[in-house]
Design an enzyme around this catalytic site. Structure first.
Site, PDB file in Angstrom:
ATOM      1  N   ASP A 318      18.189   5.365  31.016  1.00  0.00           N
ATOM      2  CA  ASP A 318      17.040   5.162  30.120  1.00  0.00           C
ATOM      3  C   ASP A 318      17.477   4.473  28.819  1.00  0.00           C
ATOM      4  O   ASP A 318      18.668   4.286  28.572  1.00  0.00           O
ATOM      5  CB  ASP A 318      16.418   6.541  29.845  1.00  0.00           C
ATOM      6  N   GLU A 321      17.121  -0.865  26.459  1.00  0.00           N
ATOM      7  CA  GLU A 321      16.652  -2.206  26.020  1.00  0.00           C
ATOM      8  C   GLU A 321      17.673  -2.873  25.096  1.00  0.00           C
ATOM      9  O   GLU A 321      17.737  -4.077  25.138  1.00  0.00           O
ATOM     10  CB  GLU A 321      15.293  -2.059  25.306  1.00  0.00           C
ATOM     11  N   ASP A 431       6.832   4.462  29.564  1.00  0.00           N
ATOM     12  CA  ASP A 431       6.025   5.538  28.980  1.00  0.00           C
ATOM     13  C   ASP A 431       4.529   5.207  28.948  1.00  0.00           C
ATOM     14  O   ASP A 431       3.984   4.785  27.929  1.00  0.00           O
ATOM     15  CB  ASP A 431       6.518   5.825  27.561  1.00  0.00           C
TER      16      ASP A 431
HETATM   17  C1  GLC Z   1      11.919   7.871  27.071  1.00  0.00           C
HETATM   18  C2  GLC Z   1      11.691   7.709  28.563  1.00  0.00           C
HETATM   19  C3  GLC Z   1      11.026   8.937  29.099  1.00  0.00           C
HETATM   20  C4  GLC Z   1      11.892  10.154  28.799  1.00  0.00           C
HETATM   21  C5  GLC Z   1      12.125  10.272  27.303  1.00  0.00           C
HETATM   22  C6  GLC Z   1      13.085  11.376  26.942  1.00  0.00           C
HETATM   23  O1  GLC Z   1      10.737   7.908  26.395  1.00  0.00           O
HETATM   24  O2  GLC Z   1      10.938   6.568  28.835  1.00  0.00           O
HETATM   25  O3  GLC Z   1      10.792   8.815  30.470  1.00  0.00           O
HETATM   26  O4  GLC Z   1      11.280  11.320  29.255  1.00  0.00           O
HETATM   27  O5  GLC Z   1      12.665   9.054  26.822  1.00  0.00           O
HETATM   28  O6  GLC Z   1      14.311  11.206  27.522  1.00  0.00           O
END
Ligand code: GLC
Length: 724
Positions: A318, A321, A431
């Site tokens: 995650d 970017e 998200d």
């Molecule tokens: C980001 C991700 C989401 C995750 C959050 C916490 O917002 O896109 O899916 O739950 O981080 O890790």
């Protein structure tokens, strides 16, 4: 500008000296470069700092592609900025999301791909109705033109150029439960036990950032997970896969292994002064590993070993970017401004304070201020911005999975990605919100991402941010039955979304919905393989299958493989919906439970079909077949399927190819799989059934019996059982 011919009908125009992005898999050095001055389709304007490509749009032109972007399936009428951004509020005016897939099709005219790893603006009939104006912020890039009028052929060509889509393990077609804020091992265990106790099928549970110690990547909080190894083996023993999240930001903390090693070996991105660049993400102040450097990837990939050793084969990369909440200097400046304002009466200035706080995140200037050491030289992150997620994922795949568990198929989601990423892993849609409006976005993006090679993908079912209503969760779970990645995920602080989080009535519907998904896995898995083999999107718009004019305007129905058309209910309080049934007859299965077949035959046309809250509209195309498993299973690998149920409306002849392998390795590449060709032919009022098992000695199918349930144009059914 240099021109080169490749593949069938593709021309590469090379501008300047582009960075080697790895988006493509062809050997470019085998190609001959010729100088040319004109480019098919585009008017080109090379300026000092950018290149502008203009295409004249006709009224009837429809434009598809751009992978992970907002806007409709037809991309006309909007501006898109391909510059990877962590934006958690996907409102319609937003121009950027997490990835960059600069591949577009001007329907029935041509397609093109701009291989350039930083900002590209696609203004598709937004500023000027009849113009597509593309601004590449550089003079160094590759432009591939696919000169074909056939949309599907263009996609196939793009996939030949950028590589075959990734195939996850079979268990990844099961239901997956996620939530940010499962606080500890005990909670996750309870959730897993609940699924089994309630006999709601589920294959995976995710571990969000809560499992780490102070959000330090590659750590586990021992207070919350006192015996992590035992916990993992218990969850696995119960038939679940555990999928931990990993973020690239490495907490600055002496004594923390990843930080110490990264500093010692110069593995972090540097700022303008040559110091390790500091950005703030979940753990506080962090450094970013320089994934563009092969040595760094080798180091990072090895770190996953600790999870592989416990049998973990799924991850979730995650924030790559990379997301930056703020950099320390900018926050300080902001605080100083507020401090000054404290002394005076403020009105309008309040908005400045409010907006400036939000705008502190992901500023362009941050990305301009740190560097990558690549095999081709030093670049700012801004220059290669859209590649960071791909290279983090490459580290996980090539220096992790492939080295340590090389014959195991894995589930790997990344948030950021670039073209070509679809070869090695996949992405989810980021998200979204528990809004009805985001269900259509889910559908449109499924189709656009499939065109870009991400066949296996999906949105956060039920919505990530905001609170889901009982009705919304049901309808979204129903839509999810047709989404390759079927993951329910929600954010901390929002309403829980597990199947039992609402009431008994909702739980019952959720359970039946998930069971229906499991029943469809023989169809979904077989069709998925076939899609990859044919380089044909698994999820596709109906106009890829039918030529009628109406189909070209439909964005809320889609084909799943070649036989099923999904028409999910995506509006609140609707007990039905309008559907367009193109060209042929359709078998309408109003599905509430796998075993209940409320079936009706429809002629082509436009209808309002009714569907109660517990009912899912499934349309099966005339003269095609689907395969179901009707036996209850708690998870995909629980037992071998012995019986298949084949359903179809057959007025002439219909065929289906059932695919089976071990679901878990790459042995299928060595021919270790079985394909069973199932054929039904109608002769007057009689049917002939044909089953051809193309069985390989190395892989024996578990199917022993095939039950046919075949309908004719009046909806009368005949049953037939064939033992193998
Ligand atoms: C980001 C991700 C989401 C995750 C959050 C916490 O917002 O896109 O899916 O739950 O981080 O890790």
């Amino acid at each position: 500008m240099k021109k080169v011919e490749l593949l069938n009908f593709t021309t590469l125009y090379r501008f300047g000296k582009p960075f080697e992005t790895e988006a493509t898999v062809i050997e470019k050095n085998l190609l001959v470069f010729n100088k040319t001055s004109t480019i098919e389709f585009f008017e080109i304007n090379v300026l000092s700092d950018k290149t502008i490509l203009t295409f004249k749009l006709e009224d009837k032109d429809r434009v598809y592609g751009l992978g992970q972007t907002l806007g409709g399936l037809n991309k006309r009428g909007k501006r898109y900025k391909l510059y990877a951004t962590d934006d958690p509020l996907h409102t319609p005016e937003k121009e950027s999301l997490y990835g960059s897939h600069p591949f577009l099709i001007v329907s029935e005219k041509f397609g093109f791909f701009i291989d350039y790893p930083s900002e590209i603006i696609f203004d598709i009939g937004y500023t000027k109705f009849s113009k597509m104006i593309i601004t590449v912020h550089s003079k160094d890039f590759d432009l591939y033109i696919f000169n074909s009028k056939n949309n599907l052929e263009i996609i196939q060509e793009y996939l030949k150029l950028t590589g075959t889509p990734y195939i996850p393990p079979k268990w990844a077609f099961g239901y997956q439960q996620c939530r940010w804020s499962y606080p500890d091992a005990k909670t996750i265990k309870e959730i897993s036990e609940n699924f089994r106790k309630k006999e709601i099928p589920c294959d995976a549970i995710y571990m969000d950032i809560d499992y780490m110690k102070d959000y330090k990547v590659f750590t586990v909080d021992e207070d919350k997970f006192p015996d992590f190894k035992t916990f993992v083996s218990e969850i696995h023993a119960n038939g679940f896969h555990l999928i931990p999240i990993l973020d690239p930001g490495v907490k600055i903390e002496k004594g923390y292994e990843i930080y110490d090693e990264g500093v010692k070996n110069n593995y972090f991105c540097k700022d303008k002064k040559g110091e390790n660049f500091v950005a703030t993400v979940w753990p506080g102040y962090t450094h970013f590993p320089d994934f563009l450097n092969p040595e760094v990837r080798k180091w990072w990939g090895e770190k996953y070993k600790r999870f592989f050793e416990m049998g973990i084969t799924g991850f979730w990369n995650d924030m790559n970017e990379p997301s930056i909440f703020f950099v320390p200097d900018n926050l300080n400046e902001y605080f100083e401004k507020i401090e000054k304002l404290k002394e005076k009466e403020i009105g309008l200035e309040f908005f400045m304070i409010k907006d400036e706080a939000v705008n502190l995140s992901n500023k362009r200037e941050y990305y301009e201020s740190f560097y990558h050491e690549t095999p081709y030289g030093k670049y700012t992150n801004d220059e290669l911005h859209n590649l960071y997620g791909y290279y983090m994922t490459k580290a996980t795949v090539e220096d992790g999975f492939n080295k340590y568990i090389s014959n195991k198929r894995y589930l790997l989601l990344s948030r950021s990605s670039y073209s070509g990423h679809h070869r090695i892993a996949t992405i989810w849609m980021g998200d979204n919100m528990s809004w009805w409006e985001h269900m259509i976005v889910n559908i449109q993006m499924l189709m656009s991402l499939n065109m870009a090679g991400f066949f296996y993908t999906g949105a956060d079912i039920g919505g990530f941010g905001a609170n889901a209503s009982p009705e919304l969760i049901i309808r979204w779970m129903q839509l999810g039955v047709f989404s390759p990645l079927y993951r329910n995920h929600s954010a901390i602080g929002t309403r829980q979304q597990e199947p039992w989080a609402f009431d008994n009535y909702i739980e019952e519907i959720m359970k039946n919905t998930i069971k229906l998904r499991y029943a469809l896995i023989p169809y979904l898995y077989s069709e998925f393989f076939s899609s990859v083999e044919k380089l044909k999107p698994f999820i596709s718009p109906i106009f890829f299958h039918f030529d009628d004019e109406t189909s070209k305007n439909i964005e809320d129905q889609f084909m799943v493989g070649d036989s099923i058309m999904a028409a999910p209910i995506i509006k609140p309080n609707a007990r039905g919906r309008f559907v367009h049934l193109p060209e042929v007859k359709w078998l309408y299965w109003k599905a509430s439970k796998v075993e209940d077949r409320e079936i009706k035959v429809y002629d082509s046309g436009d209808y309002f079909v009714e569907s109660n809250l517990n009912e899912i509209p499934i349309f099966i195309k005339e003269n095609t077949l689907i395969a179901l498993n009707e036996e209850n299973i708690n998870y995909v690998n629980e037992k071998n399927i012995k019986e298949l149920t084949i359903i179809g409306l057959v007025t002439d002849k219909a065929e289906f190819e059932y695919f089976e392998d071990d679901g878990d390795t790459y042995n299928y590449k060595d021919g270790k799989y079985t394909k069973i060709k199932i054929k039904v032919v109608k002769n007057n009022n009689d049917y002939e059934f044909e089953i051809k098992k193309d069985e390989n000695e190395d892989f024996i199918s578990s199917i022993e019996k095939i039950k046919f349930e075949i309908y004719d144009e009046k909806g009368s059914k005949i049953n037939k059982i064939i033992e193998l």
